[in-house]
Enzyme design. Structure first.
Site, PDB file in Angstrom:
ATOM      1  N   GLU A  93      29.487 -14.135  19.326  1.00  0.00           N
ATOM      2  CA  GLU A  93      29.588 -12.956  18.790  1.00  0.00           C
ATOM      3  C   GLU A  93      30.747 -11.924  19.373  1.00  0.00           C
ATOM      4  OE1 GLU A  93      28.004 -11.576  16.106  1.00  0.00           O
ATOM      5  OE2 GLU A  93      26.666 -13.399  15.923  1.00  0.00           O
ATOM      6  N   TYR A 104      25.262  -3.870  19.119  1.00  0.00           N
ATOM      7  CA  TYR A 104      25.430  -4.788  17.955  1.00  0.00           C
ATOM      8  C   TYR A 104      25.279  -6.538  18.549  1.00  0.00           C
ATOM      9  CZ  TYR A 104      27.494  -8.677  15.582  1.00  0.00           C
ATOM     10  OH  TYR A 104      27.971  -9.871  14.728  1.00  0.00           O
ATOM     11  N   ASP A 114      27.235  -4.030  12.020  1.00  0.00           N
ATOM     12  CA  ASP A 114      28.806  -4.252  12.267  1.00  0.00           C
ATOM     13  C   ASP A 114      29.316  -3.617  10.951  1.00  0.00           C
ATOM     14  OD1 ASP A 114      28.367  -6.146  10.303  1.00  0.00           O
ATOM     15  OD2 ASP A 114      29.508  -7.703  11.327  1.00  0.00           O
TER      16      ASP A 114
END
Ligand code: SF4
Length: 361
Positions: free
Chosen positions: A39, A122, A140
């Site tokens: 990520e 996030y 996002d």
């Protein structure tokens, strides 16, 4: 949002995701650390760019502990070329914190994850939902676009009011089974179907619910953010060679990449001043001179709203190199060493243009 709409939308997205998801290495694991690494790498970066970096990084640092014990120089070297180096530093710092506080075990709850350096809402949502199956939302750029279109929401993608609405909707919709697949489905839809330009509405699994499509103008959502003013910069760059090795330096206060090696360079007001300014700079800050410098083809690079043109020269050098202000250290690197050195992308471009690194290097 009406409950039956949310349920149907959710169900269709999950069915579609299971059938159409791309086979990516971070989707074959539930290891929270591997998901964390993926990520962080995927922020602002294309999947195809990330793939080789991800494999290399996890081979060298397979666990939080391995990363925590590594030196920053090696972490940055493995990140070199991926850009946005602050991410790597924060990931490294985060790993050290997790190692120290929890013997390398990441917590499952988003709130606890957010306390780790470098993990924002996030990434916390991604780790909690994908690795631990917690019903935590994530938002996002792709998710903002999908929700803005599904619900015809006003505002541009950087507008905090729109972002707040999307977080709220994402939080409502992630409730239920397979929250990790739901979140990944949203992002996958945004990446492969509900693209910023030319969304493929004809093969969209949730088209029946999409207000923007019904209005006949999906691309109008979200609105375009106000354009940032472009800043153009000119760099004069030296590729200094001695006995087959290239001189790299570190600055006390680099303009962009703290901790990375860089080619000696100076910023100049106009390209015409580049060669003369560079000679002065090398003499002043390193005590060296270039012998018969040869021009390297111009290279260009973008960092956020900056457009940087690098005018570079390659030369053998005379004089004993010693760093003075604004430089703080220097070293010479062989060509094979350069490949694995923490060096910024725009300096790699210069070395490639000068034929010193291979294009794929
Ligand atoms: Fe996006 Fe089109 Fe699907 Fe709406 S119908 S979510 S605009 S791809």
């Amino acid at each position: 949002m009406e409950e039956n709409i949310a349920l149907n939308l959710r169900r269709r997205l999950l069915q579609w995701y299971r059938k159409h998801k791309r086979d990516l290495p971070w989707r074959r694991t539930t290891d929270p650390y591997a998901i964390w690494v993926s990520e962080v790498m995927l922020q602002q970066t294309q999947v195809t760019t990330v793939l080789p970096y991800y494999e290399r990084f996890l081979t060298r640092f397979p666990t939080v502990s391995a990363l925590a014990q590594a030196g920053e120089e090696e972490v940055l070297a493995l990140w070199s070329g991926l850009g946005y180096y602050r991410r790597a530093k924060l990931l490294h710092r985060g790993a050290k914190t997790v190692e120290m506080q929890a013997h390398g075990r990441l917590p499952a709850q988003a709130e606890a994850l957010k306390k780790i350096p470098g993990i924002g809402p996030y990434t916390a949502g991604a780790i909690a939902s994908i690795a631990f199956q917690k019903a935590e939302p994530l938002v996002d750029g792709n998710v903002i676009r999908v929700f803005a279109r599904l619900f015809a929401l006003r505002g541009h993608s950087r507008d905090p009011r729109l972002q707040k609405k999307v977080w709220h909707l994402a939080g409502q919709m992630v409730q239920g089974k397979q929250p990790g697949d739901f979140n990944q489905g949203l992002m996958e839809l945004g990446a492969t179907v509900c693209r910023a330009v030319s969304p493929a509405c004809e093969r969209c699994p949730v088209a029946a619910f999409c207000r923007a499509k019904h209005l006949g103008k999906p691309e109008a959502f979200p609105e375009n953010p106000p354009a940032e003013k472009i800043v153009r910069l000119t760099r004069a760059v030296a590729v200094c060679e001695r006995e087959g090795k290239i001189l790299l330096v570190k600055r006390r206060e680099p303009r962009w990449f703290q901790g990375l090696w860089e080619l000696p360079h100076d910023y100049v007001p106009v390209p015409e001043a580049a060669e003369t300014s560079l000679k002065h700079f090398l003499h002043r800050s390193l005590g060296i001179r270039m012998k018969n410098p040869k021009k390297i083809p111009l290279t260009r690079h973008s960092i956020t709203h900056h457009r940087i043109a690098s005018h570079a020269w390659h030369a053998q050098i005379t004089g004993r190199a010693r760093p003075k202000q604004p430089l703080e250290m220097l070293d010479f690197f062989s060509i094979p060493q350069l490949k694995n050195t923490a060096l910024s992308n725009f300096d790699r471009k210069v070395l490639k243009a000068g034929g010193l690194l291979k294009t794929e290097g």
